[in-house]
Every structure is written in C-alpha cells, then in structure tokens.
Design a protein around this motif. Structure first.
Motif, PDB file in Angstrom:
ATOM      1  N   THR A   4      93.536  50.000  -3.924  1.00 15.89           N
ATOM      2  CA  THR A   4      94.483  50.823  -3.219  1.00 15.89           C
ATOM      3  C   THR A   4      95.987  50.660  -3.457  1.00 15.89           C
ATOM      4  OG1 THR A   4      92.714  51.428  -1.419  1.00 15.89           O
ATOM      5  CG2 THR A   4      94.988  52.170  -1.010  1.00 15.89           C
ATOM      6  N   PRO A   5      96.878  51.442  -4.062  1.00 15.93           N
ATOM      7  CA  PRO A   5      98.116  51.244  -4.096  1.00 15.93           C
ATOM      8  C   PRO A   5      98.798  50.833  -2.616  1.00 15.93           C
ATOM      9  CG  PRO A   5      97.774  53.588  -4.302  1.00 15.93           C
ATOM     10  CD  PRO A   5      96.578  53.025  -4.109  1.00 15.93           C
ATOM     11  N   LEU A   6      99.951  50.110  -2.854  1.00 16.52           N
ATOM     12  CA  LEU A   6     100.698  49.970  -1.472  1.00 16.52           C
ATOM     13  C   LEU A   6     101.783  50.889  -1.495  1.00 16.52           C
ATOM     14  CD1 LEU A   6     101.127  47.699   0.548  1.00 16.52           C
ATOM     15  CD2 LEU A   6     103.057  46.794  -0.658  1.00 16.52           C
ATOM     16  N   LEU A   7     101.631  51.631  -0.261  1.00 17.94           N
ATOM     17  CA  LEU A   7     102.519  52.731  -0.052  1.00 17.94           C
ATOM     18  C   LEU A   7     103.913  52.512   0.470  1.00 17.94           C
ATOM     19  CD1 LEU A   7      99.807  55.176   1.959  1.00 17.94           C
ATOM     20  CD2 LEU A   7     100.333  55.077  -0.683  1.00 17.94           C
ATOM     21  N   PRO A   8     104.950  53.635   0.362  1.00 16.97           N
ATOM     22  CA  PRO A   8     106.050  53.317   0.825  1.00 16.97           C
ATOM     23  C   PRO A   8     106.193  53.145   2.382  1.00 16.97           C
ATOM     24  CG  PRO A   8     106.374  54.919  -0.809  1.00 16.97           C
ATOM     25  CD  PRO A   8     104.827  54.705  -0.286  1.00 16.97           C
ATOM     26  N   SER A   9     107.046  52.386   2.954  1.00 14.42           N
ATOM     27  CA  SER A   9     106.917  52.165   4.478  1.00 14.42           C
ATOM     28  C   SER A   9     107.103  53.425   5.226  1.00 14.42           C
ATOM     29  CB  SER A   9     108.328  51.043   4.847  1.00 14.42           C
ATOM     30  OG  SER A   9     109.655  51.976   4.492  1.00 14.42           O
ATOM     31  N   GLU A  10     107.907  54.473   4.583  1.00 13.79           N
ATOM     32  CA  GLU A  10     107.913  55.715   5.500  1.00 13.79           C
ATOM     33  C   GLU A  10     106.318  56.303   5.595  1.00 13.79           C
ATOM     34  OE1 GLU A  10     108.895  58.787   1.747  1.00 13.79           O
ATOM     35  OE2 GLU A  10     110.250  58.496   3.697  1.00 13.79           O
ATOM     36  N   GLU A  11     105.607  56.077   4.640  1.00 15.04           N
ATOM     37  CA  GLU A  11     104.366  56.473   5.000  1.00 15.04           C
ATOM     38  C   GLU A  11     103.501  55.988   6.066  1.00 15.04           C
ATOM     39  OE1 GLU A  11     102.723  59.047   3.384  1.00 15.04           O
ATOM     40  OE2 GLU A  11     104.194  59.388   1.655  1.00 15.04           O
ATOM     41  N   TYR A  80      90.150  49.174   4.596  1.00 14.56           N
ATOM     42  CA  TYR A  80      89.879  48.780   5.993  1.00 14.56           C
ATOM     43  C   TYR A  80      90.291  49.826   6.934  1.00 14.56           C
ATOM     44  CZ  TYR A  80      90.068  45.523   9.961  1.00 14.56           C
ATOM     45  OH  TYR A  80      89.845  44.884  11.089  1.00 14.56           O
ATOM     46  N   GLN A  81      91.163  50.856   6.787  1.00 15.22           N
ATOM     47  CA  GLN A  81      91.450  51.819   7.582  1.00 15.22           C
ATOM     48  C   GLN A  81      90.033  52.738   7.604  1.00 15.22           C
ATOM     49  OE1 GLN A  81      94.998  53.241   5.552  1.00 15.22           O
ATOM     50  NE2 GLN A  81      96.059  52.755   7.477  1.00 15.22           N
ATOM     51  N   PHE A 122      95.814  39.372   7.799  1.00 15.19           N
ATOM     52  CA  PHE A 122      94.593  38.799   7.914  1.00 15.19           C
ATOM     53  C   PHE A 122      93.903  38.477   9.137  1.00 15.19           C
ATOM     54  CE2 PHE A 122      91.920  34.854   8.127  1.00 15.19           C
ATOM     55  CZ  PHE A 122      90.788  35.204   7.682  1.00 15.19           C
ATOM     56  N   VAL A 123      95.002  37.746   9.962  1.00 12.96           N
ATOM     57  CA  VAL A 123      94.425  37.129  11.229  1.00 12.96           C
ATOM     58  C   VAL A 123      94.193  38.697  12.229  1.00 12.96           C
ATOM     59  CG1 VAL A 123      95.365  36.168  13.257  1.00 12.96           C
ATOM     60  CG2 VAL A 123      95.725  35.106  11.090  1.00 12.96           C
ATOM     61  N   TYR A 124      95.229  39.562  11.974  1.00 13.99           N
ATOM     62  CA  TYR A 124      94.974  40.777  12.697  1.00 13.99           C
ATOM     63  C   TYR A 124      93.799  41.273  12.417  1.00 13.99           C
ATOM     64  CZ  TYR A 124      96.096  45.542  14.692  1.00 13.99           C
ATOM     65  OH  TYR A 124      96.013  46.662  15.590  1.00 13.99           O
ATOM     66  N   GLN A 125      93.398  41.867  11.014  1.00 12.86           N
ATOM     67  CA  GLN A 125      92.207  42.630  10.851  1.00 12.86           C
ATOM     68  C   GLN A 125      90.951  41.856  11.168  1.00 12.86           C
ATOM     69  OE1 GLN A 125      93.020  43.022   6.515  1.00 12.86           O
ATOM     70  NE2 GLN A 125      94.127  45.070   6.860  1.00 12.86           N
ATOM     71  N   PHE A 126      90.942  40.519  10.902  1.00 14.70           N
ATOM     72  CA  PHE A 126      89.861  39.624  11.369  1.00 14.70           C
ATOM     73  C   PHE A 126      89.556  39.357  12.889  1.00 14.70           C
ATOM     74  CE2 PHE A 126      87.145  35.669  11.523  1.00 14.70           C
ATOM     75  CZ  PHE A 126      86.106  36.016  10.478  1.00 14.70           C
ATOM     76  N   GLU A 127      90.659  39.361  13.627  1.00 20.06           N
ATOM     77  CA  GLU A 127      90.343  39.484  15.016  1.00 20.06           C
ATOM     78  C   GLU A 127      89.993  40.710  15.531  1.00 20.06           C
ATOM     79  OE1 GLU A 127      92.870  38.704  19.140  1.00 20.06           O
ATOM     80  OE2 GLU A 127      93.956  38.604  17.103  1.00 20.06           O
ATOM     81  N   VAL A 128      90.132  41.836  14.954  1.00 27.77           N
ATOM     82  CA  VAL A 128      89.538  43.153  15.257  1.00 27.77           C
ATOM     83  C   VAL A 128      88.126  42.901  15.044  1.00 27.77           C
ATOM     84  CG1 VAL A 128      89.446  45.801  14.508  1.00 27.77           C
ATOM     85  CG2 VAL A 128      91.617  44.669  14.852  1.00 27.77           C
ATOM     86  N   LEU A 129      87.575  42.376  14.042  1.00 25.00           N
ATOM     87  CA  LEU A 129      86.123  42.284  13.836  1.00 25.00           C
ATOM     88  C   LEU A 129      85.625  41.637  14.810  1.00 25.00           C
ATOM     89  CD1 LEU A 129      86.056  41.772   9.573  1.00 25.00           C
ATOM     90  CD2 LEU A 129      85.792  43.912  10.839  1.00 25.00           C
ATOM     91  N   GLY A 145      90.023  44.892  -0.590  1.00 32.40           N
ATOM     92  CA  GLY A 145      90.252  45.981  -1.468  1.00 32.40           C
ATOM     93  C   GLY A 145      91.789  46.478  -0.828  1.00 32.40           C
ATOM     94  N   ASP A 146      92.431  45.764  -0.014  1.00 30.95           N
ATOM     95  CA  ASP A 146      93.714  46.002   0.681  1.00 30.95           C
ATOM     96  C   ASP A 146      94.805  45.575  -0.070  1.00 30.95           C
ATOM     97  OD1 ASP A 146      95.987  46.083   2.576  1.00 30.95           O
ATOM     98  OD2 ASP A 146      94.419  46.649   3.972  1.00 30.95           O
ATOM     99  N   PRO A 147      95.738  46.337  -0.296  1.00 30.13           N
ATOM    100  CA  PRO A 147      96.775  46.334  -1.284  1.00 30.13           C
ATOM    101  C   PRO A 147      97.685  45.078  -0.750  1.00 30.13           C
ATOM    102  CG  PRO A 147      97.132  48.461  -0.018  1.00 30.13           C
ATOM    103  CD  PRO A 147      95.924  47.761   0.169  1.00 30.13           C
ATOM    104  N   MET A 148      97.796  44.803   0.572  1.00 28.00           N
ATOM    105  CA  MET A 148      98.290  43.736   0.951  1.00 28.00           C
ATOM    106  C   MET A 148      98.097  42.447   0.209  1.00 28.00           C
ATOM    107  SD  MET A 148     100.634  44.266   3.450  1.00 28.00           S
ATOM    108  CE  MET A 148     100.687  42.864   4.350  1.00 28.00           C
TER     109      MET A 148
END
Length: 291
Positions: A4-11, A80-81, A122-129, A145-148
């Motif tokens: 997935t491409p990294l989007l502009p911050s306004e998105e 991930y979304q 990573f810490v945020y996403q993994f803690e959600v799991l 698959g996250d562009p981050m």
C-alpha cells in the motif's frame, strides 16, 4: 501482498475525522447508509476519501459489509485497517465495531503526525492485537503490508509471526535495538547481530527491564517513557449489556417452557387448539400448523 502506498498527511487527517464521525453517529442508532452519506458531505473534497466513501456505500448496500470494499481499495486503506474492520464485522468474534472505529481514529491521527516512527506504530498495532485478543497471524501479516515499514521491518514482522508464543516479545525488541549493539560492543566476546537494529536505545533499555513479564507492562512503560500512543481498552460495559440481554432472552424462554409444563401436569394443555379442524380449511381465516 501488494504494498500500500504511503498517503499524504491530509488523507490520514480526514480518515481520522471519518472514523470519529462514524463512531459518534452510530451511537445515535441512525442507519449506517445515512451516516455514510452525511459524513461524506463533511469530508474535505480535495482528498480521495469522498470517492472511497462512495465505494464503501455501494458495497454496504450490496453485501452489508465494509471490509470487502476496503480490501478492494488496498491502494487507499492499509491492510491493517482492513483487518480491524474485518475482525469487528466477524459474527464469531467479540471485537466491538465501535471500538474498532476508535482504534482506527487514533491510528490515523498517528499516521498523520510528522514524527511518527515505525517502532511506535508497531507497538500501537501489536498492543491492539494483545488487548483485544485478535488473531496474531492475520494481524502480523496485515502489518507486514503497511507502508510504514521498510524491508527490515517486514523481515522482523515475518519472524515474529513465525515465533509468536515461542519467545518473549521483550527479548525480540531488545536484540533488535541499538542498546543491544552497545552492550555487545562493550563485551570482550560480544557477538554482533546479523540484522540491523530497528529499535532505538531507549526502547532496548525498556525491553530489557521488562523481560519475562506481561507484554502489557512493556507497552505501558513505552507509553510512559516515550509518549507512545495509548490503545483504547475493551468496553466492558458493552459486554455486560450484551450479557444482560442474552440472559433476559433465556429467562423469557424458560418461563414459557415452565408454563407449558405446568399446564401439561394440570391436564389443561391441549395441542389440538393449535391445529385447525377440517371444516376450517374452507374458511378464510382457517390456518393449519403445517403451513
């Protein structure tokens, strides 16, 4: 998996507003289709989100789900979304849809921030799991698959996916940190790792201090010390309300069965009253149980 491409911050800013508005309007018990149409008018027209909402609305009318549309919009929504929405829409799961929107709202804010690091994401996403007891295999695959995350991070996520439950998370963070390299360089026979560090010195120190402990304590320490974002907690009151509703339904069913048993014991229960007589078949209001 297509990256997935990294989007502009306004998105991401508009995504955060979108998820927050959905979360707030759902509380009013309005039809989801009406909510989408209403929120679409509030979204900044110079972004691509209005077009994405149009597609979500069409898919919702067709299938009644969000995640299938988000999966087809993989160039806009990160895997991930989509994974979180799919988990919330799974009838067999217990991940509340409103909590998923709250998680996504904060995550989109985090994506829009200029100083966001892959380690913090990573810490945020993994803690959600962890906190919401979601499937690690699918969650880590979506994170990869996250562009981050760059190639080094994807290798780390794939390794974690294979070894989850076999090795302590704090150990994995520690050995992939700059602090571990510093410690090894001070030792006479220290062995340098083959892979480059992806966590900083402070993350490594905190991970070392939390070895063999509950991972939630590690996440809490990172949030205190490094100002990492906090993950929305499971809504206990939602589970309690569902439990009360289910119990009330069971009580009503039991009461009905007890009444039937009592009538049967008294000899006053007659099944024939639920059937129509042959003469009633010709009458306009005559019904038969088999119908």
């Amino acid at each position: 998996m297509t990256q997935t491409p990294l989007l502009p911050s306004e998105e991401y800013i508009e995504q955060s507003f979108f998820f927050q508005s959905l979360r707030e309007k759902i509380e009013d018990n309005a039809p989801l289709q009406d909510i989408l149409q209403s929120v679409r008018e509030e979204i900044l027209a110079t972004t691509k989100l209005p077009m994405a909402i149009d597609f979500l609305l069409a898919e919702l009318r067709h299938l009644g789900l969000f995640n299938s549309a988000m999966r087809r919009l993989s160039h806009y929504f990160a895997p991930y979304q989509t994974f979180l929405i799919a988990a919330a829409e799974d009838d067999r799961g217990r991940f509340d849809f409103r909590v998923a929107l709250e998680v996504l709202k904060l995550e989109a804010e985090f994506r829009a921030a200029e100083k966001t690091t892959p380690a913090a994401m990573f810490v945020y996403q993994f803690e959600v799991l962890c906190r919401h007891r979601l499937k690690y295999d699918g969650g880590l695959a979506a994170m990869a698959g996250d562009p981050m995350y760059d190639e080094n991070w994807r290798h780390f996520l794939e390794s974690l996916r294979r070894r989850i439950g076999m090795i302590d998370l704090a150990d994995l963070i520690y050995v992939r940190s700059e602090y571990y390299i510093e410690q090894q360089s001070r030792r006479r026979n220290g062995t340098m790792p083959d892979e480059p560090p992806i966590f900083g010195t402070r993350e490594g120190r905190i991970a070392l201090a939390n070895r063999n402990k509950d991972p939630l304590l590690l996440f809490s320490a990172l949030q205190r010390q490094l100002k990492y974002p906090s993950v929305p907690k499971p809504k206990k009151h939602v589970e309690a309300e569902d439990l009360i509703h289910n119990l009330a339904q069971r009580v009503n069913t039991l009461e009905s069965r007890l009444k039937l048993i009592e009538e049967d014991q008294k000899g006053g229960f007659d099944l024939s009253k639920f059937y129509s007589h042959p003469d009633d078949e010709d009458k306009p209001n005559g019904h038969r149980l088999a119908d």
